[in-house]
Structure formats: C-alpha cells, structure tokens
Design a protein around this motif. Structure first.
Motif, mmCIF file in Angstrom:
data_model
loop_
_atom_site.group_PDB
_atom_site.id
_atom_site.type_symbol
_atom_site.label_atom_id
_atom_site.label_comp_id
_atom_site.label_asym_id
_atom_site.label_seq_id
_atom_site.Cartn_x
_atom_site.Cartn_y
_atom_site.Cartn_z
ATOM 1 N N LYS A 92 -21.362 -44.885 -14.996
ATOM 2 C CA LYS A 92 -19.998 -44.595 -15.442
ATOM 3 C C LYS A 92 -18.965 -45.515 -14.808
ATOM 4 C CE LYS A 92 -16.613 -40.830 -15.793
ATOM 5 N NZ LYS A 92 -16.333 -39.403 -15.478
ATOM 6 N N ASN A 93 -19.111 -45.821 -13.538
ATOM 7 C CA ASN A 93 -18.112 -46.646 -12.841
ATOM 8 C C ASN A 93 -18.694 -47.888 -12.168
ATOM 9 O OD1 ASN A 93 -19.479 -45.138 -10.919
ATOM 10 N ND2 ASN A 93 -17.696 -44.895 -9.587
ATOM 11 N N HIS A 239 -8.578 -50.422 -14.320
ATOM 12 C CA HIS A 239 -9.427 -50.527 -13.128
ATOM 13 C C HIS A 239 -9.036 -51.688 -12.215
ATOM 14 C CE1 HIS A 239 -12.050 -47.468 -14.694
ATOM 15 N NE2 HIS A 239 -12.460 -48.197 -15.717
ATOM 16 N N PHE A 372 -14.004 -49.029 -9.002
ATOM 17 C CA PHE A 372 -14.781 -49.594 -10.107
ATOM 18 C C PHE A 372 -15.689 -50.629 -9.480
ATOM 19 C CE2 PHE A 372 -15.791 -52.649 -13.409
ATOM 20 C CZ PHE A 372 -16.104 -51.836 -14.487
#
Length: 430
Positions: A92-93, A239, A372
């Motif tokens: 996800k990140n 991000h 991130f």
C-alpha cells in the motif's frame, strides 16, 4: 563548472577535465564546487517536464558553460534512449523504482552511457584512450556496451573470478573488439586496488591515455541524479514530503547521486543505505570507526565491497550542507534474511533479486506508517537467474539482451591480482 579534488582542494578542473582524468592528484575524487538549488517553483516546473527535457535542465546547471543546451539535450536523448524508470507498487505505501530497463538491465546504464556520450562528444578524433574499470557485477556490462566499437577508445574491465553471476559475465565478456575483460583471482576490492595502482603510475597513465568509468568518474554520478527527479514525477504529489528511499549500496555512488538530488532541493525526507554482510558503513555510523573487513562473498554480489570509493563524497556533501552524518540510516542484511525477503516479496506478487530485496528489508524496518517508501530496483532478476530460480522455485523468462548472449564465447583473460602483469597487458594492447 568547477570541480575540486577532495584530497587537494587547490586542484580545480572543469567538467571535461574531470571526466577525462577520472581522478585527481593523490587519487582524489572530484566534487562540484557549486551546487545549484531549485526552489519550490522551479521544482514544480521540473516535475512537469518529460524525462529527457528535465534531465537536460538539471545537468545544464553543472556543465552549461562547456556545451550548448541543444547539444547537451541531443547527447542526453541518445544516452537515455531506452525505457525510463518505472515505479511498481509492492504494498500500500511501498513501491520499487525499477531502474533496470536499459540495454544491460541495470541502473548503471544511465551513468555509463552518459559518460560515453560526453567523452565521444569532446574527444579528439586522433587521440586514443584506455578506459580501465573494475566491476562487482553490473558496471562491467553497462560500460562495455556504452563504449562498444567507439573509435580509439579501448575498454579494459577487471572483475573477481567466480564472484559474479554467469549471466552478468556473459553480458560483457562476449563482446570482443575494443572490449577487453580480465577475470582476477580475488575480490572486487582487489580489482579496485589494481585500478588505483594503475592511476598512480603517471607514465602509464599518460602513455595509454588512462581513464576510469567506475562511479569515481563524476559524469556517472551526475547522470544518476536525474532518475531521482523522475521518481518524484511518478509519485503522487500528496506523498512528496514523506518519501523515504532505501538504496542498495556497494560503492555508494547511487546513494551519493540521491543525496546530491536532495541537496538540489528535491524534498526527499530521508535515505537509508542498505548493505549486505560487507557492513563497513553501518558499523562506522554506529561506532565512528572506519575499519573495512575482508570482503565477503554473498548472493548480492554487486554489493560485495568493503571499501566503498564514493564514501568521501558522501562525507563531503554532509559537511558542505551542514547535515548530521548520523541521521543517515544504514543497516546490513545477511544472505539468510535476503533469501527470506525474496520469498516474502514473491508471496505478495513481486519478483525481485537479492540487491533490491536487501533495500526492501531495510526499508520496512526503518520507515514510519505515514511514510511513502521507495526502494531501488537496480538490476533485472534474470541477471541472477540461478539464485532467484532456486530460492523462489520458479522459471524466469530471459530478456532478449541476455538470451542472445548465453551461448556466445567468453573472451576473458585470466590474471592474478598482480599490478606488473596488468601493466604489461595494458602496454601490449595499445
């Protein structure tokens, strides 16, 4: 642009002189005297540019007084005439910045091809040059293909015998013509030491027009700055203030380029220097003692380096920017953990190779939930076919650039780490 010698600040050269000589007096590395700074308005404009235009703009701030902007763009367009960096989401990140879509399937294609084009642009047609470089895996192929068949440029590449993958070896030891490869009985550090001894021999250096294409050559580093900016063009803007980048480190050139990108204004939150069992830097940052051990062979062989050449540049940049060196995180990962990480990545749908796996492992251990994370994919998994296939129990499909060289003859010479033997080889092959 002026660059100064880190071992003798009174020695200053322009960009052309720096890339032609490779090293300064006392084997000192060259470093930019002036580091430009882009403000937020500049950065927004840069991020909107295409890769070639942006790279031209960035590099023009370093060398615009030595080459016209149109000529520089032409050389960069030719040098980077392959698939640009790609960002592939892994979790996800966390994403991987894949830098291995060039002709030799490694991030080093960017620096090697830029250097080759710059030297070719300025080179006197009647003069000859010998490029002597050491490789722990990927540099050899990138340099060999970048300079292949260039007139009056001879390339000699040293590599540790039996310590690089078979496919890595096939990529650059099967070319012939102006590319000469030598398998050295020893480690990469032994190869690197032979290169340094050669540069210390002034008569030899002058007689054969000696130069190096290792990341000690400043042109390699400057080219690598460009893909860090490309990463930000690919990452959603939300991000941009929370980007943490994990870099698999061997000679620390890739990390140095990223740190320079940060110094230019790219809002990278932090870097993580990921290493394998050759942990000189992690230990140094932990205890303040620089004590390289004997080089250990690992499955991440391109990082099997105990005395990273670019570390003085890292220290100089931190000094110049008044950054605290101990804010740089660094950690080593064992082969056992690397294997486990490769399997973990495969389970979540991403096929990687040992170097990127190390960067991923260190990243997930050191990033926050609000970050991130970006880890660098520096080489195509197929370059480590045997290792990856045995660990993941899969069959990799070889890209054409590898498949086409599998059955070709290996033209390598074999030599002990003896400088006199190498010197004789260099003199005989003029």
């Amino acid at each position: 642009m002026k660059l100064y010698n880190l071992k003798d600040h009174t020695e200053e050269v322009n960009f052309l002189n720096a890339i032609q000589s490779g090293l300064g007096k006392k084997q000192g590395l060259f470093f930019p005297k002036y580091l430009p700074k882009f403000n937020s308005h500049d950065l927004k404009k840069l991020i909107k540019m295409d890769f070639i235009t942006r790279s031209t703009h960035i590099l023009s701030h370093f060398i615009s007084d030595e080459i016209s902007l149109p000529d520089l763009k032409k050389q960069i367009k030719y040098a980077f005439s392959f698939t640009p960096p790609i960002i592939v989401p892994v979790t996800k990140n966390i994403s991987c910045l894949e830098l291995f879509h060039g002709p030799t399937l490694a991030f080093k294609d960017f620096g090697a091809r830029f250097m080759a084009n710059m030297l070719s642009y300025w080179k006197n047609k009647n003069s000859s040059m010998t490029i002597l470089t050491a490789t722990s895996g990927d540099t050899g192929a990138a340099v060999a293909h970048a300079f292949y068949c260039m007139n009056n440029i001879r390339v000699v590449i040293l590599y540790p015998k039996g310590r690089i993958s078979i496919l890595q070896e096939k990529l650059f030891c099967t070319l012939g013509k102006n590319i000469h490869t030598i398998a050295i009985d020893g480690s990469f550090d032994d190869c690197q030491y032979l290169v340094k001894q050669s540069f210390n021999d002034k008569k030899l250096k002058e007689k054969i027009g000696l130069n190096s294409a290792n990341s000690i050559n400043i042109s390699r580093l400057l080219a690598q700055i460009c893909y860090y900016f490309e990463a930000f063009a690919l990452i959603p803007s939300k991000h941009h203030n929370n980007v943490v980048i994990s870099v698999p480190c061997g000679n620390f050139g890739n990390l140095t380029a990223g740190l320079i990108a940060k110094s230019l204004g790219l809002p990278i939150k932090s870097f993580i220097a990921a290493t394998n069992a050759n942990d000189t830097v992690p230990r140094f940052l932990n205890n303040g003692v620089w004590k390289p051990n004997n080089t250990i062979s690992t499955i991440s062989n391109a990082m099997d380096i105990s005395e990273p050449n670019n570390w003085p540049r890292v220290e100089e940049l931190f000094r110049r920017k008044n950054w605290n060196l101990h804010t740089l995180k660094s950690e080593s990962i064992s082969d056992k953990k690397t294997i486990k990480t490769l399997q973990e990545l495969y389970k979540i749908g991403y096929v990687s190779e040992p170097h990127a796996a190390i960067a991923y492992k260190v990243l997930i251990k050191n990033m926050k939930k609000t970050d991130f994370g970006l880890f660098l994919g520096t080489a195509h998994p197929s370059k480590f076919q045997d290792t990856v296939e045995s660990i993941l129990n899969i069959k990799l499909k070889l890209p054409y650039s590898l498949q086409s060289r599998v059955n070709l003859k290996n033209f390598s010479h074999h030599m002990k780490p003896d400088f006199l033997k190498l010197k004789n080889f260099l003199l005989k092959k003029i």
